[in-house]
Scaffold this motif. Sequence first.
Motif: not given
Lengths: 352, 124
Positions: A102, A140-142, A232, A238
């Motif tokens: 993250h 946060f996540s993918t 972040l 990202y």
Amino acid sequence: MPSIQSGVEYNWAIASNAAVAKMMLHMYDKNLKIEDRLKIQDLESSNLNELSSNMSADIIERSITYGKSVADAIYEYSKTDGGHESYLAPFQLPYTIPNDPHCWVPTGAVQNPLSPKWGTNRPFLLNNITKVQPSMPVSFSTDKQSEFYKEAMFVYHTVQNNTSEQIEIAKYWADDPFATCTPAGHTFAILTQILTEERVTLSKASVAFARMGIAENDAFIACWKGKYDYVLIRPVSYIQRYIDPNFNTVIGTPPFPAYTSGHSCEIGAGTRILTDMFTNGSGYYPFTDYSQLQFGFAARSFQNFNQMAEECANSRLYGGIHYTFDNEKGLQVGKAIGDNVNKEIKWPVFIR
Amino acid sequence: MAGFHKIIILVVIIMASCKDNRQTIENGIASFSDIQCRAAQLNERRFELFDQIRILEADTIANKKAIDSLKTEADLVKKQSLESADTLRVKLADFLSTQKFSSEDRKYFDDQINALVAKCKTNK
């Protein structure tokens, strides 16, 4: 703070002119080119000549001495705020970037994030740091179904579908520190233009600059604290990792973490000062910002200071360098700080 | 009838005064149009160079020579842009602070200056 002598006359415009010139020399003392030093001195002399006509020599001398002594005293105080001479080493090394998916990673050639310790500087109002820090609104996540992924996709789609007007807005508010007068400088330029157009007194102009200066200072400290509390990852990093490796932003991503947006914090703080000083609280104030004509942009018109702040914050989304929540929370933080500055300091009321 | 004549005269005076202000605005803009145009063109070039550098910085080793060359030009463009900004800012401030424009005049100024900037960008 130095005291004035009772029973003698001062010229406050001359004192202000001397104070500003001395402070400029103090602040950039170790990095000031000779030509820039001369420019400051020339401007000081030129203003002094204009202000000194029909003025007795002792009033002039006393006013200059007092103005410079105020600059000296404030500068001495500033040496203990943590940001003293930061211009000499803005990356504040050593700093270790946390190693987590993250977290911020370099987005260009600059490998270290800017001013990681700025959030520990002394603010003017402690409440501006302790009471306005936002929580992270999106985890946060993918995962493609996650809110975070959707936020990144929103940046991606916005950049892919920007109108020419949105691209212009992204560039207009970019305020590159090495090629323009910086984001805070842009807000000060707007304030200066309004003060000039309103033909205000020196008293009101001084109060306006003090309010704006305190708000901008604290907004950046609060913002930078948040940036390095969360560290972040930027949208460009990202998106290139998880959505499209060929993604490019409209303007360059500055070298520091995303959350919250520095532009949004500073314009949020600035807009509350402008609203309080020049409107009945509504923010309604039709004006045209001429400050960017000097850098080759068209002038932009606004009906309301809030409209201006929203446009500035959104410009970071159009540019592809911030998530929407960076901008929204940044504005929220900045506005809270501006309100604190308006309310918690006893500003003179009866000034024109 | 005399009242009607007074109104006509007043309208003519107002129209003449508006025309005067518009001429003043056009003359004012003409006096700094060259430098305004140069600022607009430097602005365009500055963003073009930043874009090119950013793309090349994906591989700083392979593209070092090209990046260095673009950075040299970018530094020059930034310097020239800041110098023209110094001059233009003073000219604009002088012009806007010495005139007493109505809101209609201001609107006319905004339209004229923005048309000039747009024209300069397309004529680069």
